[in-house]
Design a protein around this motif. Structure first.
Motif, PDB file in Angstrom:
ATOM      1  N   ARG A 259       0.939  -0.934  -0.557  1.00 49.70           N
ATOM      2  CA  ARG A 259      -0.100  -0.583  -0.540  1.00 49.70           C
ATOM      3  C   ARG A 259       0.769   1.030   0.631  1.00 49.70           C
ATOM      4  O   ARG A 259       0.542   1.896  -0.207  1.00 49.70           O
ATOM      5  CB  ARG A 259      -1.269   0.014   0.805  1.00 49.70           C
ATOM      6  CG  ARG A 259      -1.341  -1.119   1.487  1.00 49.70           C
ATOM      7  CD  ARG A 259      -3.185  -1.046   2.625  1.00 49.70           C
ATOM      8  NE  ARG A 259      -2.590  -1.110   2.876  1.00 49.70           N
ATOM      9  CZ  ARG A 259      -2.388   0.233   4.759  1.00 49.70           C
ATOM     10  NH1 ARG A 259      -2.941   1.365   4.044  1.00 49.70           N
ATOM     11  NH2 ARG A 259      -1.782  -0.118   5.261  1.00 49.70           N
ATOM     12  N   TYR A 260       1.982   1.558   0.208  1.00 46.14           N
ATOM     13  CA  TYR A 260       3.351   1.989   0.295  1.00 46.14           C
ATOM     14  C   TYR A 260       3.555   2.457  -0.724  1.00 46.14           C
ATOM     15  O   TYR A 260       4.801   3.370  -0.952  1.00 46.14           O
ATOM     16  CB  TYR A 260       4.104   2.722   1.404  1.00 46.14           C
ATOM     17  CG  TYR A 260       3.125   1.867   3.091  1.00 46.14           C
ATOM     18  CD1 TYR A 260       2.483   1.960   3.646  1.00 46.14           C
ATOM     19  CD2 TYR A 260       3.932   0.338   2.873  1.00 46.14           C
ATOM     20  CE1 TYR A 260       1.665   1.902   4.796  1.00 46.14           C
ATOM     21  CE2 TYR A 260       3.360  -0.560   4.115  1.00 46.14           C
ATOM     22  CZ  TYR A 260       1.739   0.407   5.666  1.00 46.14           C
ATOM     23  OH  TYR A 260       1.306   0.354   6.073  1.00 46.14           O
ATOM     24  N   GLY A 261       3.734   1.999  -2.351  1.00 44.51           N
ATOM     25  CA  GLY A 261       4.542   2.220  -3.215  1.00 44.51           C
ATOM     26  C   GLY A 261       6.055   1.770  -2.797  1.00 44.51           C
ATOM     27  O   GLY A 261       6.570   2.052  -3.897  1.00 44.51           O
ATOM     28  N   TRP A 262       6.058   0.901  -2.145  1.00 37.19           N
ATOM     29  CA  TRP A 262       7.820   0.772  -1.563  1.00 37.19           C
ATOM     30  C   TRP A 262       8.586  -0.268  -2.771  1.00 37.19           C
ATOM     31  O   TRP A 262       9.900  -0.234  -2.685  1.00 37.19           O
ATOM     32  CB  TRP A 262       7.761   0.104  -0.455  1.00 37.19           C
ATOM     33  CG  TRP A 262       7.591   0.710   0.860  1.00 37.19           C
ATOM     34  CD1 TRP A 262       7.784   2.322   0.771  1.00 37.19           C
ATOM     35  CD2 TRP A 262       7.401   0.666   2.258  1.00 37.19           C
ATOM     36  NE1 TRP A 262       7.246   2.603   1.502  1.00 37.19           N
ATOM     37  CE2 TRP A 262       7.212   1.835   2.501  1.00 37.19           C
ATOM     38  CE3 TRP A 262       7.017  -0.357   3.107  1.00 37.19           C
ATOM     39  CZ2 TRP A 262       6.871   1.626   4.035  1.00 37.19           C
ATOM     40  CZ3 TRP A 262       7.044  -0.387   4.263  1.00 37.19           C
ATOM     41  CH2 TRP A 262       7.075   1.125   5.279  1.00 37.19           C
ATOM     42  N   MET A 263       7.366  -1.717  -2.933  1.00 39.01           N
ATOM     43  CA  MET A 263       8.452  -2.822  -3.604  1.00 39.01           C
ATOM     44  C   MET A 263       8.767  -2.100  -5.334  1.00 39.01           C
ATOM     45  O   MET A 263       7.450  -1.732  -6.205  1.00 39.01           O
ATOM     46  CB  MET A 263       7.689  -4.114  -3.904  1.00 39.01           C
ATOM     47  CG  MET A 263       7.601  -3.761  -2.044  1.00 39.01           C
ATOM     48  SD  MET A 263       9.237  -4.598  -1.303  1.00 39.01           S
ATOM     49  CE  MET A 263       9.907  -5.624  -2.208  1.00 39.01           C
ATOM     50  N   HIS A 264      10.242  -1.914  -6.042  1.00 42.42           N
ATOM     51  CA  HIS A 264      10.482  -1.415  -6.977  1.00 42.42           C
ATOM     52  C   HIS A 264      10.002  -2.649  -7.907  1.00 42.42           C
ATOM     53  O   HIS A 264      11.150  -3.735  -8.155  1.00 42.42           O
ATOM     54  CB  HIS A 264      11.520  -0.452  -6.566  1.00 42.42           C
ATOM     55  CG  HIS A 264      12.123  -0.366  -8.223  1.00 42.42           C
ATOM     56  ND1 HIS A 264      11.845   0.287  -8.934  1.00 42.42           N
ATOM     57  CD2 HIS A 264      12.768  -0.828  -9.222  1.00 42.42           C
ATOM     58  CE1 HIS A 264      12.327   0.884 -10.391  1.00 42.42           C
ATOM     59  NE2 HIS A 264      13.269   0.012 -10.152  1.00 42.42           N
ATOM     60  N   LYS A 265       8.822  -2.909  -9.118  1.00 43.34           N
ATOM     61  CA  LYS A 265       8.886  -4.192  -9.619  1.00 43.34           C
ATOM     62  C   LYS A 265      10.196  -3.913 -11.025  1.00 43.34           C
ATOM     63  O   LYS A 265       9.909  -3.234 -11.757  1.00 43.34           O
ATOM     64  CB  LYS A 265       7.492  -4.986  -9.894  1.00 43.34           C
ATOM     65  CG  LYS A 265       6.910  -4.624  -8.552  1.00 43.34           C
ATOM     66  CD  LYS A 265       5.434  -5.588  -8.608  1.00 43.34           C
ATOM     67  CE  LYS A 265       4.948  -5.452  -7.617  1.00 43.34           C
ATOM     68  NZ  LYS A 265       2.976  -6.379  -7.978  1.00 43.34           N
ATOM     69  N   LEU A 266      10.432  -5.112 -11.142  1.00 43.43           N
ATOM     70  CA  LEU A 266      11.402  -4.722 -12.322  1.00 43.43           C
ATOM     71  C   LEU A 266      10.666  -5.619 -13.341  1.00 43.43           C
ATOM     72  O   LEU A 266      10.448  -6.959 -13.017  1.00 43.43           O
ATOM     73  CB  LEU A 266      12.415  -5.810 -11.765  1.00 43.43           C
ATOM     74  CG  LEU A 266      13.544  -5.066 -11.096  1.00 43.43           C
ATOM     75  CD1 LEU A 266      14.340  -6.375 -10.826  1.00 43.43           C
ATOM     76  CD2 LEU A 266      14.015  -4.355 -10.854  1.00 43.43           C
ATOM     77  N   ALA A 267      10.727  -5.188 -14.614  1.00 46.41           N
ATOM     78  CA  ALA A 267       9.666  -6.252 -15.930  1.00 46.41           C
ATOM     79  C   ALA A 267      10.567  -6.956 -15.619  1.00 46.41           C
ATOM     80  O   ALA A 267      11.486  -7.118 -15.510  1.00 46.41           O
ATOM     81  CB  ALA A 267       9.870  -5.067 -16.851  1.00 46.41           C
TER      82      ALA A 267
END
Length: 367
Positions: free
Chosen positions: A359-367
């Protein structure tokens, strides 16, 4: 002012570690013992700025004996993790926060500040290239180590005019493979980690070198870790080893989760910051305050302080079970991991590993 984009030259290894050998490493990676196939490097020189950015095979460095870092310790680093997600993808935990702290450390150490977006892109490139090195077992991760050091050759005492930024990666096993175990701590009253106006809030290697004698003293007294006190009065609690500390006051839904306030002598931990948010969202009151050694000892004795834990990238959360100093020793709670400590640990790990909504947008997802 817009920072010019830095383009990376990609030169993947022609001889990556064979799959079978890599899988053997991932079965029991430990921490910081094995490294992936590649590394990222970017150079900085006065008058030219950042340049020669590349991803290349992991390899030793050649260094002149008069390299200024070897003599004057102009070096900083970061630590962050990439986690395998339930769908097999990979996400990095709060890389922008580490990038901002890296810039603050560079400023304090009179080093050039790497743009946030370049720091994040360097980490992304390495993780994408070496994504097969990201383990998938519970609590395992790929530890990323961005760092920078002076490369100018000479013995004059001044900020260097050349630097090298690098990122390397190492698969990390579960910190507590047989279950979370509380640590014993030694209150260091002879040595201090940092003083006001010093480098305490910078993540620089010299801070860690200066801590080793106190860590050895802790071991001599049968303790796992050292707890640092303030430099002026030697009574205010600051950090545990290289981790931030938290104190739980009370119990149940009315508990307060408190941590020593950032004064310039403490490292502003990314995990510390994350737990303040999570604890508040779980309904606990949070405090950034001063906590003395007397308050800690008396609070454990009368039950007003029920749990104590340390937090950082490597272990996420480590419970503190007992305390020893030159004049006293005592147990925290019943000596075991506290209920709120473990609830916070599980809540953060669930976000990092994709088992709970971010909910905090902490995880930086890789394509």
């Amino acid at each position: 002012m817009t920072t010019p984009r830095i383009d990376f030259d990609l030169k993947p290894s022609a001889q990556p570690l064979p799959d079978a050998e890599r899988e053997a490493v991932l079965a029991n990676p430990g921490f910081g013992r094995h490294f992936t196939d590649h590394m990222v490097t970017i150079r900085w020189t006065e008058g030219r700025g950042w340049h020669d950015a590349r991803l290349q095979p992991y390899a030793p460095l050649q260094m002149d004996p008069a390299n200024m870092t070897l003599h004057y310790a102009q070096t900083i680093f970061e630590g962050l993790k990439a986690y395998r997600q339930p769908d097999g993808s990979v996400a990095v935990f709060r890389p922008e926060a580490n990038a901002e702290r890296f810039r603050r450390s560079a400023r304090r150490m009179a080093m050039p500040e790497l743009p946030v977006e370049t720091f994040v892109e360097a980490c992304d490139l390495l993780v994408r290239q070496d994504r097969e090195w990201v383990p998938g077992r519970p609590e395992q991760s790929l530890y990323l180590r961005p760092f920078m050091f002076a490369t100018e050759v000479g013995l004059g005492v001044k900020p260097a005019n050349e630097y090298l930024f690098m990122v390397i990666a190492s698969p990390a096993g579960a910190y507590f493979p047989s279950g979370v175990k509380p640590v014993s701590v030694w209150l260091s009253e002879e040595y201090v980690r940092a003083a006001p106006g010093g480098t305490g809030e910078a993540k620089t290697g010299g801070n860690y070198a200066a801590s080793l004698v106190a860590q050895a003293e802790a071991a001599e007294h049968g303790c796992d870790q050292v707890v640092w006190l303030d430099a002026a009065e030697r009574r205010w609690v600051e950090e545990m080893g290289g981790m931030n500390l938290y104190f739980v006051k009370g119990s149940g839904p009315d508990a307060t989760v408190a941590t020593p306030a950032l004064t310039g002598t403490l490292l502003p931990g990314v995990t510390r910051d994350s737990l303040l948010t999570i604890a508040a969202d779980l309904g606990y009151r949070t405090e950034e305050t001063r906590i003395s050694t007397d308050e800690w000892r008396e609070g454990n004795a009368d039950g007003s302080i029920t749990e104590v834990f340390a937090c950082g990238t490597a272990a996420v959360i480590t419970p503190v079970g007992s305390v020893k100093s030159a004049r006293a020793q005592w147990t925290v709670g019943d000596g075991g991991p506290g209920e709120i400590t473990m609830r916070l640990r599980e809540a953060l790990l669930a976000i990092q590993t994709g088992r709970a909504e971010d909910r905090y947008g902490w995880m930086h997802k890789l394509a």
